[in-house]
Design a protein around this motif. Structure first.
Motif, short mmCIF file in Angstrom:
data_model
loop_
_atom_site.label_atom_id
_atom_site.label_comp_id
_atom_site.label_asym_id
_atom_site.label_seq_id
_atom_site.Cartn_x
_atom_site.Cartn_y
_atom_site.Cartn_z
N CYS A 16 42.77 -12.95 19.02
CA CYS A 16 41.69 -12.10 19.54
C CYS A 16 42.19 -10.69 19.85
O CYS A 16 41.53 -9.70 19.52
N ILE A 17 43.37 -10.60 20.46
CA ILE A 17 43.92 -9.28 20.77
C ILE A 17 44.29 -8.53 19.50
O ILE A 17 44.06 -7.32 19.37
N LEU A 18 44.84 -9.26 18.52
CA LEU A 18 45.15 -8.64 17.22
C LEU A 18 43.87 -8.13 16.56
O LEU A 18 43.85 -7.02 16.01
N LEU A 19 42.80 -8.93 16.63
CA LEU A 19 41.53 -8.52 16.03
C LEU A 19 40.99 -7.26 16.70
O LEU A 19 40.46 -6.36 16.03
N GLN A 20 41.13 -7.20 18.02
CA GLN A 20 40.67 -6.01 18.74
C GLN A 20 41.43 -4.78 18.28
O GLN A 20 40.82 -3.75 17.95
N ILE A 21 42.76 -4.86 18.24
CA ILE A 21 43.56 -3.71 17.82
C ILE A 21 43.28 -3.35 16.36
O ILE A 21 43.26 -2.18 15.98
N LEU A 22 43.04 -4.38 15.52
CA LEU A 22 42.73 -4.14 14.11
C LEU A 22 41.46 -3.31 13.97
O LEU A 22 41.44 -2.32 13.22
N PHE A 23 40.40 -3.68 14.69
CA PHE A 23 39.14 -2.94 14.58
C PHE A 23 39.24 -1.56 15.21
O PHE A 23 38.63 -0.60 14.71
N VAL A 24 40.02 -1.43 16.28
CA VAL A 24 40.24 -0.11 16.87
C VAL A 24 40.98 0.79 15.88
O VAL A 24 40.63 1.96 15.69
N ALA A 25 42.01 0.23 15.22
CA ALA A 25 42.77 1.00 14.24
C ALA A 25 41.91 1.37 13.03
O ALA A 25 41.99 2.50 12.52
N LEU A 26 41.07 0.43 12.58
CA LEU A 26 40.17 0.73 11.45
C LEU A 26 39.18 1.82 11.81
O LEU A 26 38.91 2.73 11.01
N ALA A 27 38.63 1.75 13.02
CA ALA A 27 37.67 2.77 13.45
C ALA A 27 38.33 4.15 13.49
O ALA A 27 37.75 5.14 13.02
N ALA A 28 39.54 4.20 14.02
CA ALA A 28 40.26 5.48 14.06
C ALA A 28 40.59 5.98 12.65
O ALA A 28 40.46 7.17 12.36
N LYS A 29 40.98 5.06 11.77
CA LYS A 29 41.35 5.43 10.40
C LYS A 29 40.14 5.96 9.62
O LYS A 29 40.26 6.88 8.81
N PHE A 30 38.96 5.39 9.89
CA PHE A 30 37.75 5.79 9.18
C PHE A 30 37.05 6.97 9.84
O PHE A 30 35.95 7.34 9.45
N GLY A 31 37.67 7.55 10.86
CA GLY A 31 37.07 8.71 11.50
C GLY A 31 35.96 8.37 12.46
O GLY A 31 35.16 9.23 12.84
N LEU A 32 35.87 7.09 12.89
CA LEU A 32 34.88 6.68 13.88
C LEU A 32 35.55 6.68 15.25
O LEU A 32 36.74 6.93 15.38
N ASN A 33 34.75 6.40 16.28
CA ASN A 33 35.34 6.37 17.62
C ASN A 33 35.96 5.01 17.87
O ASN A 33 35.39 3.98 17.49
N ILE A 34 37.11 4.99 18.53
CA ILE A 34 37.81 3.72 18.76
C ILE A 34 37.01 2.78 19.64
O ILE A 34 37.17 1.57 19.58
N VAL A 35 36.12 3.34 20.46
CA VAL A 35 35.27 2.50 21.32
C VAL A 35 34.38 1.61 20.46
O VAL A 35 34.13 0.45 20.79
N MET A 36 33.90 2.16 19.33
CA MET A 36 33.07 1.37 18.43
C MET A 36 33.88 0.21 17.85
O MET A 36 33.36 -0.91 17.70
N GLY A 37 35.15 0.46 17.55
CA GLY A 37 36.01 -0.61 17.03
C GLY A 37 36.19 -1.73 18.03
O GLY A 37 36.08 -2.92 17.69
N ALA A 38 36.45 -1.38 19.30
CA ALA A 38 36.64 -2.39 20.35
C ALA A 38 35.36 -3.18 20.59
O ALA A 38 35.38 -4.40 20.74
N PHE A 39 34.23 -2.49 20.62
CA PHE A 39 32.94 -3.13 20.85
C PHE A 39 32.61 -4.10 19.72
O PHE A 39 32.16 -5.23 19.95
#
Length: 391
Positions: free
Chosen positions: A223-246
């Protein structure tokens, strides 16, 4: 590095002290998140200067923000909010955003509030779902009818502004490429959710159950890996990291719903609300520049005006809820809906870094958001059952 252990010790002491103070017998119980913010202000550099929100402390605060949104996504029960609660929430937020944009155009024209109208309108139409969720949990209202409508309104009030700032305000590529990245991100989220929901072999479930009670804690680590993965993807795609965590929280919530995932949710709950999330609220208080309230002759007036606008803009959606909420619930609903801070902080940082908002104006906007977190939930609790609207 030598100073961090003592500073972290102080912050963790404050995190432990806040729920203790809340439990003291008195006529009114303050929400614990509001007390965490107040204590953070007291120990921060702008009051007693006992510690500063930089270095490792700042990193822990950012981790707390992402974990807060992760837990919020995890706790949303879409089976409860779909239908009327969700449709009313979308309609109410669109109404609030439209009204906020008109108001900000007017105040900009008379030079009372100098901020880009769209940026300020998005900030004023936000609802701090991450702040309200623990308050409703502590009051035992999260699963009530009122709590269901409130969570739906807050979820849209958080996710709607996230979409706007991700699509319109912080694109790092051309519009087409940015939209493509958003679509790819959504496809990845749906694919991950589909795999999580459908990959439930007996052998896999047995392994997950076995490691849950061992030092491996595999499900928690996934679960923690998945959270960091989506945060990293959001940052990489130019989105906000909050959207990745949510988004990660929503995916994990769908995959762990039911009694089978109850133990896992309890463990994540302990990590979040027992450690990282209180640090976010304390650090937010430490970052609050109280001097911004009197930094200019009109600053107090502007802060008070923004607070009134937040209540008016989000409270106007009550017209849609007249048949769903009792008269005693409507004013608390308006105050809860007008509570905003995390996205106001993010939007202010975007405005300052892009040169759209001067730092002193951003401080006033953040001041209004901070006071809303401290004041509006308290007023919502105080007014519950004591004040009704005239309709």
């Amino acid at each position: 590095m030598e100073t961090y252990p003592s500073e972290l010790l102080l912050i963790l002491f404050v995190a432990m002290l806040a729920p203790l103070l809340v439990e003291l017998p008195n006529s009114f119980r303050m929400p614990v998140v509001a007390l965490e913010v107040i204590l953070g202000m007291l120990i921060g550099p702008h009051v007693f200067n006992l510690t500063s929100p930089d270095g490792m402390i700042s990193t822990l605060g950012e981790l707390g923000l992402t974990f807060l949104l992760f837990m919020v996504g995890l706790e949303i029960d879409f089976s409860k909010i779909r239908g009327k609660p969700l449709s009313l929430a979308v309609g109410g937020w669109c109404l609030s955003l439209s009204l906020a944009f008109v108001c900000m155009l007017f105040f900009q024209s008379i030079e009372l509030i100098e901020s880009p109208p769209l940026l300020a309108a998005v900030a004023l139409s936000t609802t701090a779902l991450g702040v309200l969720s623990p308050i409703l949990r502590d009051r035992g209202e999260l699963n009530s009818k009122f709590g269901t409508y409130m969570i739906a309104a807050a979820a849209v009030g958080e996710f709607g502004p996230l979409l706007v700032i991700s699509m319109l305000l912080i694109p790092t590529h051309s519009t087409f490429i940015h939209t493509l990245f958003m679509v790819i991100f959504i496809i990845i989220a749906f694919a991950t959710a589909y795999i999580s929901l459908n990959t439930r072999s007996l052998r896999l479930i047995e392994m997950m159950t076995r490691t849950m009670q061992s030092s491996g804690q595999l499900p928690v680590r996934i679960c923690i890996l998945l959270q960091i993965l989506f945060v990293a993807l959001a940052a990489k795609f130019g989105l906000n990291i909050v959207m990745g965590a949510f988004t990660a929280g929503i995916v994990v919530g769908l995959a762990t719903k039911g009694k089978e995932g109850e133990l896992l949710r309890h463990k994540l709950d302990a990590i979040g609300y027992g450690f990282l999330i209180p640090i976010f609220f304390i650090v937010a208080g430490m970052n609050f520049e109280i001097s911004a309230l009197w930094s200019a002759p009109l600053a107090p007036v502007q802060v008070a005006l923004l607070l009134g606008l937040m209540l008016f803009i989000r409270g106007v959606s009550l017209f849609l809820y007249r048949k769903e909420l009792t008269p005693e619930e409507q004013m608390p609903f308006a105050f809860y809906s007008a509570t905003g801070l995390p996205l106001i902080l993010i939007i202010s940082e975007i405005g300052v870094s892009s040169g759209l908002i001067p730092p002193d104006r951003a401080a006033i906007l953040v001041s209004a958001g901070m006071i809303s977190v401290l004041l509006f939930p308290i007023l919502a609790v105080k007014l519950r059952g004591k004040f009704t609207l005239p309709w």
